[in-house]
Design an enzyme around this catalytic site. Structure first.
Site, PDB file in Angstrom:
ATOM      1  N   CYS A 119       0.113 -52.597 -48.840  1.00 47.80           N
ATOM      2  CA  CYS A 119      -0.460 -51.972 -50.030  1.00 47.80           C
ATOM      3  C   CYS A 119      -1.830 -52.559 -50.367  1.00 47.80           C
ATOM      4  CB  CYS A 119       0.444 -52.208 -51.223  1.00 47.80           C
ATOM      5  SG  CYS A 119       2.098 -51.598 -50.980  1.00 47.80           S
ATOM      6  N   ARG A 139      -5.897 -51.488 -44.077  1.00 42.31           N
ATOM      7  CA  ARG A 139      -4.689 -52.301 -44.244  1.00 42.31           C
ATOM      8  C   ARG A 139      -3.423 -51.552 -43.843  1.00 42.31           C
ATOM      9  NH1 ARG A 139      -5.536 -56.620 -47.966  1.00 42.31           N
ATOM     10  NH2 ARG A 139      -3.405 -56.541 -48.710  1.00 42.31           N
ATOM     11  N   TRP A 194       2.102 -48.822 -48.889  1.00 41.72           N
ATOM     12  CA  TRP A 194       2.786 -48.930 -47.603  1.00 41.72           C
ATOM     13  C   TRP A 194       4.255 -49.067 -47.961  1.00 41.72           C
ATOM     14  CZ3 TRP A 194       5.695 -52.604 -44.836  1.00 41.72           C
ATOM     15  CH2 TRP A 194       5.764 -52.402 -43.449  1.00 41.72           C
ATOM     16  N   ASN A 203       1.470 -54.807 -55.234  1.00 39.64           N
ATOM     17  CA  ASN A 203       1.597 -55.109 -53.810  1.00 39.64           C
ATOM     18  C   ASN A 203       2.624 -56.234 -53.712  1.00 39.64           C
ATOM     19  OD1 ASN A 203       1.323 -55.888 -51.167  1.00 39.64           O
ATOM     20  ND2 ASN A 203      -0.789 -56.609 -51.354  1.00 39.64           N
ATOM     21  N   GLY A 204       3.660 -56.045 -52.879  1.00 37.65           N
ATOM     22  CA  GLY A 204       4.679 -57.083 -52.750  1.00 37.65           C
ATOM     23  C   GLY A 204       6.066 -56.484 -52.918  1.00 37.65           C
ATOM     24  N   GLU A 224      -0.286 -59.943 -25.054  1.00 40.55           N
ATOM     25  CA  GLU A 224      -1.283 -59.398 -25.974  1.00 40.55           C
ATOM     26  C   GLU A 224      -1.791 -58.036 -25.481  1.00 40.55           C
ATOM     27  OE1 GLU A 224      -2.151 -59.819 -28.869  1.00 40.55           O
ATOM     28  OE2 GLU A 224      -4.151 -58.978 -29.067  1.00 40.55           O
ATOM     29  N   LYS A 271      -1.451 -54.573 -27.565  1.00 41.07           N
ATOM     30  CA  LYS A 271      -2.592 -53.710 -27.910  1.00 41.07           C
ATOM     31  C   LYS A 271      -2.279 -52.272 -27.549  1.00 41.07           C
ATOM     32  CE  LYS A 271      -4.229 -55.556 -30.067  1.00 41.07           C
ATOM     33  NZ  LYS A 271      -4.051 -56.844 -30.564  1.00 41.07           N
ATOM     34  N   GLU A 285       0.647 -50.726 -29.812  1.00 46.12           N
ATOM     35  CA  GLU A 285       0.390 -50.480 -31.237  1.00 46.12           C
ATOM     36  C   GLU A 285      -0.584 -49.346 -31.489  1.00 46.12           C
ATOM     37  OE1 GLU A 285      -0.884 -53.920 -33.498  1.00 46.12           O
ATOM     38  OE2 GLU A 285      -2.305 -54.526 -31.990  1.00 46.12           O
ATOM     39  N   HIS A 302      13.231 -61.005 -11.868  1.00 46.01           N
ATOM     40  CA  HIS A 302      14.500 -61.246 -12.554  1.00 46.01           C
ATOM     41  C   HIS A 302      14.873 -60.097 -13.486  1.00 46.01           C
ATOM     42  CE1 HIS A 302      14.501 -65.288 -10.918  1.00 46.01           C
ATOM     43  NE2 HIS A 302      13.216 -65.338 -11.241  1.00 46.01           N
ATOM     44  N   LYS A 335      -2.434 -53.838 -41.659  1.00 53.12           N
ATOM     45  CA  LYS A 335      -3.336 -54.882 -41.164  1.00 53.12           C
ATOM     46  C   LYS A 335      -2.867 -56.258 -41.599  1.00 53.12           C
ATOM     47  CE  LYS A 335      -6.979 -56.582 -39.227  1.00 53.12           C
ATOM     48  NZ  LYS A 335      -6.927 -56.659 -37.745  1.00 53.12           N
TER      49      LYS A 335
HETATM   50  C1  AGP Z   1      -2.344 -57.348 -34.128  1.00 55.07           C
HETATM   51  O1  AGP Z   1      -2.962 -56.387 -33.377  1.00 55.07           O
HETATM   52  C2  AGP Z   1      -1.349 -56.892 -35.070  1.00 55.07           C
HETATM   53  N1  AGP Z   1      -1.745 -55.790 -35.813  1.00 55.07           N
HETATM   54  C3  AGP Z   1      -0.433 -57.907 -35.709  1.00 55.07           C
HETATM   55  O2  AGP Z   1       0.434 -58.312 -34.706  1.00 55.07           O
HETATM   56  C4  AGP Z   1      -1.042 -59.164 -36.384  1.00 55.07           C
HETATM   57  O3  AGP Z   1      -1.615 -59.991 -35.433  1.00 55.07           O
HETATM   58  C5  AGP Z   1       0.068 -59.894 -37.164  1.00 55.07           C
HETATM   59  O4  AGP Z   1       0.559 -59.067 -38.165  1.00 55.07           O
HETATM   60  C6  AGP Z   1      -0.399 -61.204 -37.749  1.00 55.07           C
HETATM   61  O5  AGP Z   1      -1.431 -61.030 -38.661  1.00 55.07           O
HETATM   62  P1  AGP Z   1      -2.316 -62.241 -39.162  1.00 55.07           P
HETATM   63  O6  AGP Z   1      -3.056 -62.759 -37.977  1.00 55.07           O
HETATM   64  O7  AGP Z   1      -3.228 -61.639 -40.173  1.00 55.07           O
HETATM   65  O8  AGP Z   1      -1.400 -63.251 -39.727  1.00 55.07           O
END
Ligand code: AGP
Length: 617
Positions: A2, A27, A74, A100-101, A490, A494, A497, A513, A612
C-alpha cells in the site's frame, strides 16, 4: 504494498495527491482511492485497478479542496474491489482514513464495535480502525488526537495511517508503527507519504516518523503551519528534519520504455557510486565506514549471519561465498521470515547483516530487532536512505544505487553484492587473509568493473533478438556453480516475477539429482559458465544437458570457444576475478528476463500480485 499520500496546505490537493499516487505505483497495488475535504464534507472516491482508472472515475466529480488523503491498496483483508479500497470512513462520514499495514486484532475490535451498534461495509481491518477511532471520539467526547492515541494504544499489528475529520479543515493526523511514513515540510504546507517519492518534487526537508509516533500537521487559514509529534506514551518529540538526497530525474524514465531497463543500464553508474570513496586503486585501499568504526566487532565475530528476503537473500548467498573465501569468517544466510520465528541461537559475538533494498521489508526489520534484542551486533546494507532498517541497525553501509522503481530488483542487487564484496575485502585486509598482491588485484578488478558492465550492456540488441524465441517457453532452468549458484537463483527469480514463466535455479551439479528429469528439446537451460572456478565441471554439466537435447543459453567469458560450441545461444562477458562474476553476469540475465517479458506483453515494471516493498509479513 500500500502507498499513502496526504496533503494539507494552501494549494489544490487533488493534483498533488494524484501525482503522488502515480509516483507510488511502483510499490504494487490493485486499487486506488482519494478523499478531499471540501465545504464541511469529506468526498471519497475509489476505484479498483490503476490510478489512471481512478482519474477517469473522478473526471466529472468535485475534486476541489486544499486538504486530502490518497492511497494505493495492495489487498490483504478482502478482495481488491472498490468497496475494500481506501480511504475508509466512519459510519457517519465524519472521519476518513488511509492505512498501510495489518491490524492483527481487528476481528476482536470489530466484534466489540458491532455490539455497540456499529455496522461495516467492507471486509478490511482499516475500516475497523477508523470506526474504532470514531467510536472512542464520540463516546468519550474527546479530540481526534486523543481518540487516535487511545485507539493506537490498543491496536496490535503494523500501521502507517493518515486521518482527517470534516470538523477540522486544516489538520491531518499521521502515525506509524512498523510501516514507513515520511513527512515533507513545504512553505505553509505539509506532505506525508509512504516514501519520499511523492514529496521530493515539492520539498527536500523531511521528517521520518519513528515507530509509535503520532504527528499532527496543521496549516491554519491564518498564521503559521505547525507540526506536533508525540509518542503513544504522550511524550512530546522534537521533529528531526533531514535533507532528501534523491532528485526528481531519478524518478522518471529518462527516455527508456521501462524503469527496469533504465535501471539495468544505470548499473555502471550505480556501481561507481557504490565504490566511490570506498576503494582507491592508487593507494591500494579499501574501506567501509561502517566497518572502520566497528572493526573489533567484525574481527572478533564468531560468525556472520546474513538475513534478507528475495533478491536481497540471493545477494546474501553470494556474500557467503565471498566473505568465507576472502575473509575466512563462517557465514550463514537465512530468509528473514524463517529466522525471526525459529528461535535462532544468537550470540553476543555474532554479527548479523541485514540486507534490504527498501529498508522496509517487515520480516527483515523484525529479524533485525530480534538480533539486537539478543545482543548481536547488526550491520545493515540498505539502499533507501533513512529507511526503517537503516535506522534500526547498529551501523551499516548504503548501497547508493538511487531509487529503484521497477518492482524487479536489478541495480540494487548488484550494488548489494558490491558492498558485500567491499566488506569481504576490507575484512580480508584486516585479517591478512589475502596477500598484498591478491588484494591489489581485487581492488583493480573492482575499479574496472563498471567499464566491463558497459561492455556487457552492449550485448543488449543480441539478447533482445534471441529472447523472442523463448516467449512461449513454459519452464526455464538456471544453473551455476560456486558463487554463481545464487546468481542462477536470481536469474530464475527475475524471469518468473516479470514474465510469469516458471523458472528454477540450481547448483549445476545438483541437476543430476532431480531436475535432469525435466530436460527435453523444449527446455531452455541458462548456464552461467564463466572461465573461472570449476570451469571444466560446468562444461560437463552442459554436455549432460546437450545429451538430452536441452537448449543451452550460456553466459561465457569472452573467447571461450569450447562452451560457445556447445551452446544454442551464448552471451559473452569480459574476463574478471572469480568473485566479481556474479555482478557482471547478472546483467545479461536481467536483460534476458526483461526482453522475454516485454515480448510476452507483461507489465514489466509492475508485475501482477507483486509489491516493491513488502511491509507486511
Ligand atoms: C526482487 O526482484 C523482488 N521484487 C523481491 O524479491 C525483493 O528483493 C524482496 O521483497 C526484498 O525486498 P527488500 O530488498 O526491499 O527487502
Amino acid at each position: 504494498m500500500c502507498g499513502i499520500v496526504a496533503y494539507v496546505g494552501k494549494k489544490q490537493a487533488y493534483p498533488i495527491l494524484i501525482k503522488g499516487l502515480h509516483r507510488l505505483e511502483y510499490r504494487g497495488y490493485d486499487s486506488a482511492g482519494i478523499s478531499l475535504y471540501n465545504h464541511n464534507r469529506l468526498n471519497v472516491y475509489k476505484k479498483r485497478g490503476k490510478v489512471a482508472d481512478l482519474e477517469a472515475e473522478v473526471k466529472d466529480k468535485d475534486v476541489s479542496g486544499t486538504m486530502g488523503i490518497a492511497h494505493t491498496r495492495w489487498a490483504t483483508h478482502g478482495e481488491p474491489n472498490q468497496i475494500n479500497a481506501h480511504p475508509h470512513y466512519s459510519q457517519n462520514g465524519d472521519l476518513a482514513l488511509i492505512h498501510n499495514g495489518i491490524i492483527e486484532n481487528f476481528q476482536t475490535l470489530k466484534k466489540e464495535l458491532v455490539k455497540q451498534g456499529r455496522t461495516f461495509y467492507s471486509e478490511t481491518d482499516t475500516e475497523v480502525l477508523v470506526q474504532f477511532i470514531d467510536y472512542i471520539r464520540t463516546s468519550n467526547s474527546c479530540s481526534l488526537l486523543d481518540a487516535v492515541h487511545q485507539a493506537l494504544g490498543q491496536v496490535i499489528g503494523a500501521y502507517a495511517i493518515a486521518i482527517m475529520s470534516k470538523e477540522d479543515p486544516h489538520t491531518i493526523i499521521v502515525a506509524r508503527k512498523g510501516s514507513p511514513l515520511v513527512i515533507g515540510i513545504g512553505k505553509n504546507e505539509f506532505f506525508a507519504a509512504s516514501d519520499a517519492t511523492p514529496i521530493v518534487e515539492y520539498t527536500k526537508d523531511v521528517v521520518y516518523l519513528e515507530d509509535e509516533e503520532i504527528a499532527v500537521l496543521t496549516v491554519p487559514a491564518k498564521g503559521k503551519a505547525k507540526m506536533e509529534i508525540t509518542n503513544l506514551k504522550n511524550v512530546r518529540k522534537v521533529p528531526m528534519v533531514k535533507k532528501l538526497e534523491m532528485s526528481l530525474s531519478n524518478l522518471e524514465k529518462g527516455g527508456y520504455p521501462h524503469f527496469m531497463l533504465k535501471e539495468i543500464f544505470e548499473q555502471p553508474k550505480t556501481l561507481r557510486d557504490c565504490m566511490s570513496g570506498r576503494i582507491n586503486v592508487d593507494l591500494n585501499k579499501v574501506s567501509l565506514s561502517g566497518v572502520i568504526d566497528h572493526k573489533d566487532k567484525f574481527l572478533k565475530a564468531r560468525r556472520i549471519i546474513i538475513v534478507g528476503c528475495g533478491t536481497s537473500w540471493h545477494a546474501g548467498l553470494v556474500g557467503e561465498y565471498i566473505l568465507e573465501k576472502l575473509a575466512r569468517i563462517p557465514v550463514e544466510v537465512e530468509y528473514a521470515s524463517e529466522f525471526r520465528y525459529r528461535e535462532p541461537l544468537i550470540y553476543p559475538d555474532d554479527v548479523v547483516i541485514a540486507i534490504s533494498q527498501s529498508g522496509e521489508t517487515a520480516d527483515t526489520l523484525a529479524a533485525v530487532k530480534l538480533a539486537r534484542q539478543q545482543g548481536a551486533f547488526v550491520y545493515g546494507i540498505c539502499n533507501v536512505v533513512g529507511s526503517s532498517i537503516a535506522r534500526a541497525t547498529n551501523t551499516g553501509s548504503y548501497t547508493h544505487a538511487g531509487p529503484e522503481i521497477g518492482v524487479a530488483s536489478t541495480k540494487a542487487f548488484t550494488a548489494q553484492v558490491c558492498v558485500l564484496t567491499l566488506l569481504a575485502m576490507a575484512l580480508a585486509k584486516e585479517k591478512k587473509t589475502l596477500t598484498k598482491v591478491q588484494l591489489e588485484r581485487m581492488i583493480r578488478a573492482m575499479h574496472e568493473l563498471p567499464e566491463k558492465i558497459e561492455i556487457a550492456l552492449k550485448k543488449n540488441p543480441g539478447i533482445a533478438d534471441f529472447a523472442k524465441i523463448f516467449t512461449y517457453s513454459r519452464n526455464f532452468l538456471y544453473l551455476g556453480r560456486g558463487c554463481n549458484y545464487p546468481l542462477a537463483l536470481e536469474g530464475a527469480l527475475k524471469l518468473k516475477e516479470i514474465s510469469y514463466i516458471h523458472a528454477e535455479g540450481y547448483p549445476a551439479a545438483e541437476m543430476k539429482h532431480g531436475p535432469i528429469a525435466l530436460i527435453d528439446a523444449e527446455m531452455p537451460i541458462v548456464v552461467i559458465a564463466p572461465n573461472k572456478g570449476n570451469h571444466e565441471k560446468i562444461v560437463s554439466n552442459i554436455q549432460e544437458v546437450k545429451a538430452r537435447k536441452g537448449r543451452v543459453i550460456s553466459i561465457i567469458s569472452e573467447g571461450d570457444t569450447e562452451v560457445k560450441g556447445l551452446s544454442d545461444f551464448y552471451i559473452e562477458i569480459p574476463e574478471t576475478e572469480e568473485f566479481l562474476v556474479p555482478i557482471l553476469a547478472c546483467v545479461p540475465l536481467q536483460l534476458l528476463a526483461y526482453h522475454i517479458a516485454v515480448y510476452k506483453g507483461c507489465n514489466v515494471d509492475q508485475p501482477r500480485n507483486l509489491a516493491k516493498s513488502v511491509t507486511v509479513e
